[in-house]
Design an enzyme around this catalytic site. Structure first.
Site, PDB file in Angstrom:
ATOM      1  N   TYR A   1      -8.175  26.573  93.866  1.00 30.98           N
ATOM      2  CA  TYR A   1      -6.928  26.581  93.052  1.00 30.98           C
ATOM      3  C   TYR A   1      -5.881  27.453  93.760  1.00 30.98           C
ATOM      4  CZ  TYR A   1      -9.572  24.478  89.288  1.00 30.98           C
ATOM      5  OH  TYR A   1     -10.375  23.692  88.361  1.00 30.98           O
ATOM      6  N   LYS A  28     -13.814  21.298  94.064  1.00 36.00           N
ATOM      7  CA  LYS A  28     -12.999  20.760  93.076  1.00 36.00           C
ATOM      8  C   LYS A  28     -11.442  21.259  93.543  1.00 36.00           C
ATOM      9  CE  LYS A  28     -11.831  20.301  88.207  1.00 36.00           C
ATOM     10  NZ  LYS A  28     -10.737  21.184  87.940  1.00 36.00           N
TER      11      LYS A  28
END
Lengths: 304, 304, 304, 304, 304
Positions: E177, E208
């Protein structure tokens, strides 16, 4: 009760120390799954503020007062620093101890610096001390300040402490106090529940949290969200907000019966009294915490 | 006396080094439970300020002056850095040493940066040095600055030092000086007591604290709160505020007899004199600290 | 001479390496207790400023120039980084080396950030290198910046380096340069003496300090306070302030004979010359440092 | 050639790994003492900027493109991160690898924070990976940013990496990029030479530096100061400034023949092309770097 | 499919644990090379926000809800903290677990401090826990915030975690992220692809990433750049942006079939429902992720 206390052992306790863990857990909860924690770690946390001043009995000026109470009052565990135990433990061999692993003073305010309270000792130090001294060291404790600029290091230490303590069969208590310049309301019910949830994610046996407040007043019922969030990590608080014994005991009773907590952690409301009164206060608090005694009946124990 | 000195051994001293601890404790307290600590760690702490300047005897310009005094004066222990001991100890084998483990200079002021003084050497280094050199290394010392921005690391180091030192039978002295931008009054009696309490919680044998002041004047009686708070951790101070020997000795006497302290830690008031005068000053201070000699009689020892 | 050089061994040198220490000390001091240190660590400290520019001989552009000088000039020890030694040492096996353990560039100025220069290599790395290479690695060096915001870490590293080096029989030199935003006058005599005293408290064999100045002019006599404060830690400086050889050699002579220093540490005044001139300059400096030759006679060695 | 390449082994390579070092050095320099380094570590350094965008061939979107080039082009070593090698190496067993040990993204700009790029893996990780995978891991690389606020930690890591790598017989390449708020002109010739000198003092086998610029234009001749300053540490650059192949190859030729460099490190100018063109570009660059082919003839290799 | 899933083993998995790795990979991907990750680490990341509030089913207030879902729903792996697993795992022995190694609270905002989330436990802790508990611990996870001021430490930890996990045969998932004051648009497609590329360079099995957005709307097709950049590191996302199940499932389908992702990581969209509905949602998500079921048919699974 949410978990089968008698048999419950977390999976990070290895096979070879499961019996030690079970014994430690049973002893400090008096076989009732509830914890009466007598807190005596304030000599670093609050310097001498809690031990000398208006309304504080002169007995409290001497650190040995804490040990005298712990030896005579009905408690689950006496929480203090390793150093103090090393100098009085030889005369108080029957006391069950929790070693508080971290402490900070109150000299720097949150406005100056977010709180940081790293470990003074490791779990390994505690285990060696237990084995050398032969004392009943049954648990370790650690304070986390979620929201502090230094949160990450404290979360890391707390996580490692739980795994290490369980490895050696010790029970764990985490004090979970959201604090720092980013934390606006330390006693908001939802935040208190969040703090309980962190302790659960860290795998602690017990977590001490603040009593949630509404408009500046403690509301024991609001603990329900926290005790739910804690799941198999049991929640304890510090009793009612007042030095008035009746209010204190009633608050504690409601925390347990309306809020779902599993005991208490009490310091100043006990040790700032004379030895005799302190012991009675212990017994009254223990009656509520362990025997589900009502507050009125408990009040009789302290002779009021 | 609060504790049975002769037999007292903290529980973090393991069985196998208890005799060493007892011997070290007895030697440095002259079997009287009181400590006469001759402080000679200022070459880092104050650079050359304490050794050269107006009112300082030329003898003091040479570091060996400290060792000459330690060898001839009546002291409990001589506190200085390991490095200095390693270069003079071969000629001063009869001196009982305390290795001061941390030191910082006075170049950065508290207004610029809160004080931080981490360990120069570990207790392990000291033990190896003791065993290699055969010297009488009997104690270790460490300064903590509670209230400093770096408090947490110093508390942690102090805690570990006490446990490590005791493991090897060494006696511990913590210098407890609240300091930093958050600390307003370093000599407030209540704060001094708090500092003593921290040392107790850290498990130290001795703690040196500031003499409390009222309106800028040292008041030995006000030490009572600190000596109570210290409990089984004994408190020492640095003698009276003045370079006037009479006042100094009277202050020290009152610290012990009104304030409840257990000795002294004195540096500049000794070593800034000529060798002969310094040795006499040692003897006078020792007489008060160890023999309960009165200040007037002690004054005679220094020939005044 | 303050200490019996031939036999003197600090007490942190263990029995099994005392002979190594004695040999190392004797070799680098030519059995005279004085040190002629040829400094060649500037490739990190000053980048290429010292090796290329007006007034610098083209020979100096190639790092091997340093080794050629070290091999032919009369020196006590050649100080440079381990990495450089590892690439030239096979061709310069007769040079006595001091491994400089820390270095920083001059890109960040003190006004931007206080100086910090942590260890590049450990003493263990040096010892392994010595044993693998078979070179005459006889000493290690480290720079401390007292007064820097990062002073504490450098004091700690310096203390550990001295103990580690002595453990393996290596001689130590500490460069003691008070510097940082809190340090106003780096060449004040009293501060220079303080720096010497720190090195003594750290237990170093030698300390290099700045030559004290008065009104911007170096005054060798003012070193006396520093050489006193150093005690059994010997003090060296970098020679006179000027590139004029006569002034340089006279300054060095006065440092030793008026200031009480025990040698010199010289870099640019040697290696910025052609190989032949650099070797002669070495020999002149060595004559003053080791043989108490006068500056006029020394000047003849360099043919002027 | 400044050093006898075939036999040269730095002294920090222990006897038992000298043959490994020699083989590694010979293989990646094709026995010619020159390095053709294909750089493919930009997925962290520049995120996806170098792999997708205007003028970049679609082949470059897939990381495997780098390995396909490395397997078919004529290179000395392919430099990329360990993680990428671990996922493609099984299909590209004939490629000689350099593991780039540190990397940072370009998200934070120097104006916000001085660059810091600590090790992702240790040399020990690389050696274990080499032994487990059986791949031809022949070198390690690390970037240092002299002048950065974090310079000291990167110098320390670089120094330790060189010693560790040599211990296991691995060749080292340091990327030396002066950068930070204190660095005004990253391509000043004198500063580039300083960077080369640091690498020499750290003992690296190769150092990649910026091509010096004058009035914003690269001037290969100005590398001479750097290649002198590097001494036995060989200097490489990244080829000409332009994406125009003719200019690029001419720049590279001049770096070697006018600036004294010993090869090149090229990334984007190779991998942003289609596989076929990238392989030809490799071969052209290798011809100049290894065979002293002229730029015009090299241009023919890429079919232009 | 880009890589031969059945046989693929990264080269940092040593020979002796390759079978364990293959089994772990096959089990959590159901032999289809796709990952259905049920995310339950929010008790630290979001405190109690995800578990109590408007639109959240009361079942979710109890941490055990997560385990009940994991035990009955069709998942590849249940991701949560080690502490929580240690207290519920004994009753949920059939669940495949991923231990999330780091977590931070949401109390400090990015505007106050760039995100930093260091490891709570090491891979070694996880392996010991796996072996002690006998649970199916098959993977570890870690969140990296590229662009944060603390990026370097998180990159380092991530790199070490991948190597350590693979050493013991565990599969790795990195949450990538980009975040911090230097990061303007966390969902820009090019930046998301950059994040995927970092994970590839770190050698992770899965990463992810955020779903890229255009004008504030998620566009699954824009994931193509990221899935290309990831190469042999497979990319997963968190499903569609909405709590509307139809939209969520359609978004997920498109991520896989238009964006090239290899599964999903879903938390709140599952556990904020009642147990029965949560299990059905799991099954619907798994059908899309593992069986290529269309979103309309998957909607039938949840009875809508």
């Amino acid at each position: 009760m949410k978990i089968g206390d008698e048999g419950f052992v977390p999976l990070d306790v290895p096979v070879e120390t499961r019996d030690i863990y079970r014994e430690n857990y049973r002893e400090i909860t008096h076989g009732r799954g509830r914890l009466m924690l007598f807190a005596g770690d304030q000599k670093i946390e609050h310097l001498n503020d809690d031990f000398m001043g208006p309304g504080i009995h002169p007995d409290d000026a001497d650190p040995e007062h804490l040990f005298r109470i712990a030896a005579r009052g009905r408690i689950g565990v006496f929480a203090t620093q390793l150093g103090l135990i090393s100098r009085y433990g030889m005369d108080y061999g029957n006391v069950p101890y929790l070693v508080k692993l971290n402490s900070k003073t109150n000299l720097r305010k949150t406005a100056d610096q977010d709180p940081f309270s790293p470990m003074l000792h490791t779990v390994g130090d505690v285990v060696r001390f237990r084995d050398r001294s032969g004392l009943s060291i049954r648990a370790v404790g650690y304070t986390v300040y979620p929201g502090s600029e230094f949160e990450s290091e404290m979360l890391r230490q707390a996580a490692r402490i739980v795994v290490s303590a369980h490895r050696y069969g010790l029970v764990t208590v985490l004090w979970m106090y959201p604090r720092g310049k980013s934390v606006r309301d330390e006693t908001a019910p939802h935040l208190v529940a969040g703090a309980a949830g962190i302790a659960a994610a860290l795998g602690s046996d017990f977590a001490k949290v603040n009593v949630p407040e509404k408009d500046g007043v403690q509301v024991p019922e609001l603990l329900k969200e926290a005790t739910n969030a804690g799941g198999r990590t049991k929640i304890i608080c510090s009793g009612g907000p007042s030095v008035d014994e009746a209010q204190f005991l009633k608050g504690l009773y409601n925390q347990i019966h309306l809020g779902g907590t599993s005991g208490n952690a009490t310091g100043r409301n006990i040790h700032q009294k004379s030895l005799q009164e302190a012991v009675r206060m212990c017994d009254a608090i223990a009656a509520i915490s362990l025997d589900d005694t009502g507050p009125d009946e408990a009040l009789k124990i302290i002779g009021k």
